[in-house]
Design a protein around this motif. Structure first.
Motif, PDB file in Angstrom:
ATOM      1  N   HIS A 156      29.426  26.806  36.586  1.00 55.78           N
ATOM      2  CA  HIS A 156      28.948  25.996  37.705  1.00 55.78           C
ATOM      3  C   HIS A 156      29.216  24.506  37.504  1.00 55.78           C
ATOM      4  CE1 HIS A 156      26.597  25.508  41.366  1.00 55.78           C
ATOM      5  NE2 HIS A 156      25.976  24.492  40.794  1.00 55.78           N
ATOM      6  N   PHE A 157      28.737  23.972  36.392  1.00 50.90           N
ATOM      7  CA  PHE A 157      28.850  22.535  36.162  1.00 50.90           C
ATOM      8  C   PHE A 157      30.129  22.165  35.413  1.00 50.90           C
ATOM      9  CE2 PHE A 157      24.249  23.403  36.429  1.00 50.90           C
ATOM     10  CZ  PHE A 157      23.935  22.579  37.516  1.00 50.90           C
ATOM     11  N   GLY A 158      30.558  23.037  34.497  1.00 52.81           N
ATOM     12  CA  GLY A 158      31.770  22.747  33.743  1.00 52.81           C
ATOM     13  C   GLY A 158      32.997  22.695  34.637  1.00 52.81           C
ATOM     14  N   LEU A 159      33.178  23.709  35.465  1.00 54.43           N
ATOM     15  CA  LEU A 159      34.306  23.709  36.393  1.00 54.43           C
ATOM     16  C   LEU A 159      34.174  22.605  37.430  1.00 54.43           C
ATOM     17  CD1 LEU A 159      34.841  27.544  37.022  1.00 54.43           C
ATOM     18  CD2 LEU A 159      36.139  26.027  35.521  1.00 54.43           C
ATOM     19  N   GLY A 160      32.931  22.241  37.743  1.00 54.19           N
ATOM     20  CA  GLY A 160      32.712  21.143  38.683  1.00 54.19           C
ATOM     21  C   GLY A 160      33.309  19.844  38.189  1.00 54.19           C
ATOM     22  N   GLY A 161      33.339  19.669  36.865  1.00 50.50           N
ATOM     23  CA  GLY A 161      33.935  18.470  36.285  1.00 50.50           C
ATOM     24  C   GLY A 161      35.424  18.382  36.535  1.00 50.50           C
ATOM     25  N   PHE A 162      36.074  19.535  36.842  1.00 43.87           N
ATOM     26  CA  PHE A 162      37.511  19.570  37.143  1.00 43.87           C
ATOM     27  C   PHE A 162      37.762  19.653  38.654  1.00 43.87           C
ATOM     28  CE2 PHE A 162      37.071  21.264  32.854  1.00 43.87           C
ATOM     29  CZ  PHE A 162      38.049  20.549  32.165  1.00 43.87           C
ATOM     30  N   ILE A 194      36.366  21.793  40.701  1.00 44.22           N
ATOM     31  CA  ILE A 194      36.195  23.161  41.222  1.00 44.22           C
ATOM     32  C   ILE A 194      34.697  23.391  41.412  1.00 44.22           C
ATOM     33  CG2 ILE A 194      36.616  25.610  40.822  1.00 44.22           C
ATOM     34  CD1 ILE A 194      38.857  24.806  38.913  1.00 44.22           C
ATOM     35  N   HIS A 195      34.253  23.312  42.642  1.00 43.91           N
ATOM     36  CA  HIS A 195      32.824  23.408  42.942  1.00 43.91           C
ATOM     37  C   HIS A 195      32.512  24.791  43.511  1.00 43.91           C
ATOM     38  CE1 HIS A 195      32.413  19.126  42.176  1.00 43.91           C
ATOM     39  NE2 HIS A 195      33.441  18.903  42.979  1.00 43.91           N
ATOM     40  N   SER A 226      29.635  27.901  44.496  1.00 40.65           N
ATOM     41  CA  SER A 226      28.257  28.111  44.919  1.00 40.65           C
ATOM     42  C   SER A 226      27.457  28.726  43.776  1.00 40.65           C
ATOM     43  CB  SER A 226      28.208  29.039  46.134  1.00 40.65           C
ATOM     44  OG  SER A 226      28.630  30.346  45.772  1.00 40.65           O
ATOM     45  N   PRO A 227      26.131  28.599  43.800  1.00 39.94           N
ATOM     46  CA  PRO A 227      25.320  29.242  42.750  1.00 39.94           C
ATOM     47  C   PRO A 227      25.587  30.736  42.635  1.00 39.94           C
ATOM     48  CG  PRO A 227      23.982  27.676  43.976  1.00 39.94           C
ATOM     49  CD  PRO A 227      25.298  27.774  44.692  1.00 39.94           C
ATOM     50  N   TYR A 228      25.781  31.394  43.764  1.00 42.44           N
ATOM     51  CA  TYR A 228      26.046  32.836  43.755  1.00 42.44           C
ATOM     52  C   TYR A 228      27.325  33.153  42.980  1.00 42.44           C
ATOM     53  CZ  TYR A 228      26.813  37.576  45.591  1.00 42.44           C
ATOM     54  OH  TYR A 228      27.015  38.922  45.711  1.00 42.44           O
ATOM     55  N   VAL A 229      28.408  32.437  43.314  1.00 38.96           N
ATOM     56  CA  VAL A 229      29.695  32.685  42.672  1.00 38.96           C
ATOM     57  C   VAL A 229      29.641  32.303  41.192  1.00 38.96           C
ATOM     58  CG1 VAL A 229      32.146  32.066  42.656  1.00 38.96           C
ATOM     59  CG2 VAL A 229      30.959  32.408  44.831  1.00 38.96           C
ATOM     60  N   SER A 230      28.971  31.196  40.893  1.00 40.75           N
ATOM     61  CA  SER A 230      28.869  30.763  39.491  1.00 40.75           C
ATOM     62  C   SER A 230      28.134  31.798  38.652  1.00 40.75           C
ATOM     63  CB  SER A 230      28.136  29.419  39.416  1.00 40.75           C
ATOM     64  OG  SER A 230      28.837  28.418  40.103  1.00 40.75           O
ATOM     65  N   LEU A 231      27.045  32.315  39.195  1.00 39.92           N
ATOM     66  CA  LEU A 231      26.282  33.339  38.485  1.00 39.92           C
ATOM     67  C   LEU A 231      27.112  34.605  38.310  1.00 39.92           C
ATOM     68  CD1 LEU A 231      23.587  34.246  37.244  1.00 39.92           C
ATOM     69  CD2 LEU A 231      22.852  34.944  39.538  1.00 39.92           C
ATOM     70  N   LEU A 232      27.821  34.990  39.355  1.00 35.25           N
ATOM     71  CA  LEU A 232      28.667  36.183  39.295  1.00 35.25           C
ATOM     72  C   LEU A 232      29.762  36.028  38.240  1.00 35.25           C
ATOM     73  CD1 LEU A 232      29.618  38.913  40.381  1.00 35.25           C
ATOM     74  CD2 LEU A 232      30.864  37.691  42.176  1.00 35.25           C
ATOM     75  N   ILE A 233      30.414  34.877  38.224  1.00 38.49           N
ATOM     76  CA  ILE A 233      31.489  34.641  37.252  1.00 38.49           C
ATOM     77  C   ILE A 233      30.935  34.640  35.828  1.00 38.49           C
ATOM     78  CG2 ILE A 233      33.110  32.903  36.398  1.00 38.49           C
ATOM     79  CD1 ILE A 233      33.675  32.129  39.280  1.00 38.49           C
ATOM     80  N   GLY A 234      29.804  33.966  35.640  1.00 38.80           N
ATOM     81  CA  GLY A 234      29.215  33.900  34.304  1.00 38.80           C
ATOM     82  C   GLY A 234      28.855  35.265  33.755  1.00 38.80           C
TER      83      GLY A 234
END
Length: 221
Positions: A78-84, A86-87, A89-97
């Protein structure tokens, strides 16, 4: 002195919303498992391919997934990719993690399952005219999934429980997120989280019992 006043009726009125959150929780867990199993099979093949680059990439994935907290993996998605730029959503970030974590653990389980299958199985398939890929698909893969079935069930349970980590990325539509939101509105902490714990317990027990029935049905021989 203990003077907490239980108000179960107020908490039970929130049960429909919590059940909706439970559906989102199961949806994320199922999707993360589907992605995790697919990626884990590829990682397993890469690790056993003999190609140093592919093996190194797969090994790095497995090492990171197995030796860092799942919380860190979700946070970085969520936050790491945001630094590059790539923003997600919480849903997608949780799913990817969770999918990342599942893939790492399942890849190791699959590798162990493959080691348990005699190499003569592949040679027998090749002697029947099957290609290497066909032999893997029709002979080795079914046996590998059979051996790794129960570890996959445990990972599914773990995926259900990991959805509660979505709180770190402001996920508020899953069971834990809905419960936290209701708690902030009503301050019925004990009642709400007790109900949520029961729902989590019922879901995980249903998964394990279903897995045992499936295993008994499909893996009798």
């Amino acid at each position: 002195m203990f003077n907490y006043n239980f108000r179960w009726n107020q908490a039970l009125n929130s049960l429909p919303r919590m059940l909706e959150g439970a559906l989102v929780t199961m949806e994320i867990a199922l999707l993360s498992m589907a992605i995790g199993v697919s990626v884990a099979i590829l990682l397993t093949l890469c690790r056993l391919s003999g190609n140093r680059i592919l093996s190194a990439i797969a090994t790095t994935w497995v090492e990171i997934a197995r030796n860092t907290p799942a919380l860190f993996q979700i946070y970085m998605a969520h936050f790491g990719l945001g630094g590059f730029g790539i923003h997600l959503s919480p849903y997608v970030s949780l799913l990817i993690g969770i999918a990342f974590n599942n893939a790492g653990y399942l890849a190791e389980n699959f590798r162990g399952a493959l080691k348990a299958i005699p190499e003569t199985q592949t040679r027998a398939g090749r002697s029947l005219g099957l290609s290497q890929l066909q032999a893997f698909r029709h002979i080795i893969l079914p046996q590998m999934l059979r051996i790794a079935f129960l570890p996959m069930t445990n990972q599914m349970v773990w995926a259900i429980l990991m959805t509660s980590l979505g709180a770190v990325v402001a996920m508020n539509t899953d069971l834990y997120g809905v419960t936290s939101d209701l708690n902030a509105r009503t301050f019925r902490t004990f009642e709400l989280f007790a109900i949520a714990a029961v729902i989590f317990y019922v879901i995980t027990k249903a998964i394990t019992l279903s897995a045992r029935l499936i295993a008994a049905r499909l893996f009798r021989y």
